[in-house]
Design a protein around this motif. Sequence first.
Motif, mmCIF file in Angstrom:
data_model
loop_
_atom_site.group_PDB
_atom_site.id
_atom_site.type_symbol
_atom_site.label_atom_id
_atom_site.label_comp_id
_atom_site.label_asym_id
_atom_site.label_seq_id
_atom_site.Cartn_x
_atom_site.Cartn_y
_atom_site.Cartn_z
ATOM 1 N N MET A 201 -7.015 5.962 10.872
ATOM 2 C CA MET A 201 -6.808 5.870 9.505
ATOM 3 C C MET A 201 -5.401 5.139 9.133
ATOM 4 O O MET A 201 -4.458 5.418 9.886
ATOM 5 N N SER A 202 -5.426 4.734 7.985
ATOM 6 C CA SER A 202 -4.224 4.044 7.424
ATOM 7 C C SER A 202 -3.153 5.014 7.137
ATOM 8 O O SER A 202 -3.318 6.161 6.527
ATOM 9 N N ILE A 203 -1.968 4.614 7.601
ATOM 10 C CA ILE A 203 -0.764 5.333 7.368
ATOM 11 C C ILE A 203 -0.588 5.575 5.780
ATOM 12 O O ILE A 203 0.061 6.601 5.171
ATOM 13 N N LEU A 204 -1.180 4.761 4.871
ATOM 14 C CA LEU A 204 -1.265 4.910 3.338
ATOM 15 C C LEU A 204 -2.222 5.563 2.710
ATOM 16 O O LEU A 204 -2.516 5.648 1.737
ATOM 17 N N ALA A 205 -3.161 6.164 3.594
ATOM 18 C CA ALA A 205 -4.331 6.944 3.294
ATOM 19 C C ALA A 205 -3.984 8.396 2.301
ATOM 20 O O ALA A 205 -4.867 8.300 1.500
ATOM 21 N N PRO A 206 -2.818 8.836 2.518
ATOM 22 C CA PRO A 206 -2.621 9.990 1.751
ATOM 23 C C PRO A 206 -2.402 9.589 0.386
ATOM 24 O O PRO A 206 -2.835 10.332 -0.820
ATOM 25 N N LEU A 207 -1.675 8.371 0.247
ATOM 26 C CA LEU A 207 -1.381 7.665 -1.328
ATOM 27 C C LEU A 207 -2.766 7.416 -1.789
ATOM 28 O O LEU A 207 -2.582 7.621 -3.111
ATOM 29 N N ALA A 208 -3.519 6.619 -1.141
ATOM 30 C CA ALA A 208 -4.778 6.251 -1.975
ATOM 31 C C ALA A 208 -5.481 7.549 -2.232
ATOM 32 O O ALA A 208 -6.035 7.625 -3.490
ATOM 33 N N ALA A 209 -5.414 8.583 -1.627
ATOM 34 C CA ALA A 209 -6.014 9.823 -1.985
ATOM 35 C C ALA A 209 -5.363 10.216 -3.275
ATOM 36 O O ALA A 209 -6.196 11.089 -4.123
ATOM 37 N N ARG A 210 -4.337 10.399 -3.181
ATOM 38 C CA ARG A 210 -3.660 10.726 -4.580
ATOM 39 C C ARG A 210 -3.265 10.196 -5.776
ATOM 40 O O ARG A 210 -3.323 10.739 -6.745
ATOM 41 N N TYR A 211 -3.943 8.887 -5.612
ATOM 42 C CA TYR A 211 -3.779 7.912 -6.747
ATOM 43 C C TYR A 211 -4.271 8.209 -7.971
ATOM 44 O O TYR A 211 -3.777 8.613 -8.982
ATOM 45 N N ALA A 212 -5.712 8.572 -7.968
ATOM 46 C CA ALA A 212 -6.497 8.840 -9.380
ATOM 47 C C ALA A 212 -5.781 10.240 -9.988
ATOM 48 O O ALA A 212 -5.677 10.348 -11.252
ATOM 49 N N SER A 213 -5.670 11.288 -9.007
ATOM 50 C CA SER A 213 -5.287 12.717 -9.699
ATOM 51 C C SER A 213 -3.690 12.237 -10.231
ATOM 52 O O SER A 213 -3.281 13.368 -11.094
ATOM 53 N N TRP A 214 -2.894 11.671 -9.829
ATOM 54 C CA TRP A 214 -1.821 11.338 -10.010
ATOM 55 C C TRP A 214 -1.611 11.027 -11.658
ATOM 56 O O TRP A 214 -0.850 11.244 -12.403
ATOM 57 N N LEU B 104 3.724 -1.195 6.809
ATOM 58 C CA LEU B 104 2.603 -1.730 7.527
ATOM 59 C C LEU B 104 3.037 -2.487 8.824
ATOM 60 O O LEU B 104 2.362 -3.141 9.400
ATOM 61 N N ASP B 105 4.529 -2.337 9.495
ATOM 62 C CA ASP B 105 4.955 -2.716 10.538
ATOM 63 C C ASP B 105 4.423 -2.176 11.558
ATOM 64 O O ASP B 105 3.814 -0.983 11.596
ATOM 65 N N PRO B 106 3.986 -3.017 12.663
ATOM 66 C CA PRO B 106 3.504 -2.171 13.857
ATOM 67 C C PRO B 106 4.120 -0.963 14.439
ATOM 68 O O PRO B 106 3.738 0.070 14.919
ATOM 69 N N ARG B 107 5.430 -1.138 14.064
ATOM 70 C CA ARG B 107 6.450 0.244 14.378
ATOM 71 C C ARG B 107 6.078 1.426 13.538
ATOM 72 O O ARG B 107 6.589 2.846 13.977
ATOM 73 N N SER B 108 5.505 1.174 12.451
ATOM 74 C CA SER B 108 4.999 2.619 11.676
ATOM 75 C C SER B 108 3.375 2.949 12.003
ATOM 76 O O SER B 108 2.922 4.025 11.499
ATOM 77 N N GLU B 109 2.781 2.513 13.048
ATOM 78 C CA GLU B 109 1.494 2.847 13.571
ATOM 79 C C GLU B 109 1.586 4.111 14.517
ATOM 80 O O GLU B 109 2.695 4.319 14.778
ATOM 81 N N PRO B 110 0.447 4.711 14.876
ATOM 82 C CA PRO B 110 0.550 6.106 15.572
ATOM 83 C C PRO B 110 1.692 6.260 16.593
ATOM 84 O O PRO B 110 2.353 7.254 16.769
ATOM 85 N N GLU B 111 1.587 5.068 17.492
ATOM 86 C CA GLU B 111 2.404 5.245 18.456
ATOM 87 C C GLU B 111 3.853 4.480 18.509
ATOM 88 O O GLU B 111 4.578 4.346 19.307
#
Length: 252
Positions: free
Chosen positions: A1-14, A65-72
């Motif tokens: 899952m993209s690290i930005l997924a929560p942002l996408a999920a909130r977009y329309a409701s915001w 979206l830097d590799p350092r922001s990925e899960p590991e």
Amino acid sequence: MSILAPLAARYASWLALPADQTNQVETAPELVRAMPVILRIERDPVPSRTALLEAAAAAAIAVCLDPRSEPEGEWHEPVSAWVAGHIRKVSRRARGAHWQAAQAFPGVTVEVGGAEVRALVPELVVETPKEISRLQISGSELPADEPDAIPDGVPVLWLNPDVPLTAGKAAAQVGHASMLLAALLDEPDIKAWTENGFRCAVRTPTKAQWATLHPGNDPGGAWQNRRVIAVRDAGFTEVDPGTVTVLAQWRA
């Protein structure tokens, strides 16, 4: 899952919230997180306002979206915790030795047309290092400039022609825009944008263009049909709650 997924999920409701509810944040002050955005504004030469904003937009999404922001990665925990809440940004200006000192803190520096911005890894505001907290937030205004024609193949971040913003406020808003845009893109588009260094164009449309682009009450349709998303501000500084400050348009 993209690290930005929560942002996408909130977009329309915001976007659907009544204006007076967009700034009803119940987070305790000691838990508020923000991304410091450091604008390099030297006395001479003074950077172009447009180039500085384009660098700010690119730097903000580059951290996410830097590799350092990925899960590991070493940045994953602070970035994901920030994205899961409100994506606040605090723009600060720096020059000379203070700008150089900011390079020691985790983040990404982007240069566009001689203008430089460093977006730092988000953190609890109460834990902001003194080297960053001492940088001034005010005084970031820059004169308007006449940018070149919009390059082919880059997204455009359209600033609201009816809402004057300081360069610092605008830098935060275009950073929100680049993040929202990336949250809604598919993997091939993200890959292409990453390879292009997240370049974008920041422009001010005519009022007629703004009205045509605006998603109105159909954010889903605006994205599907016109590839346009809107940034709606919570109204903590400079603008009223619920103000749409930027429209981001994906142009492949």
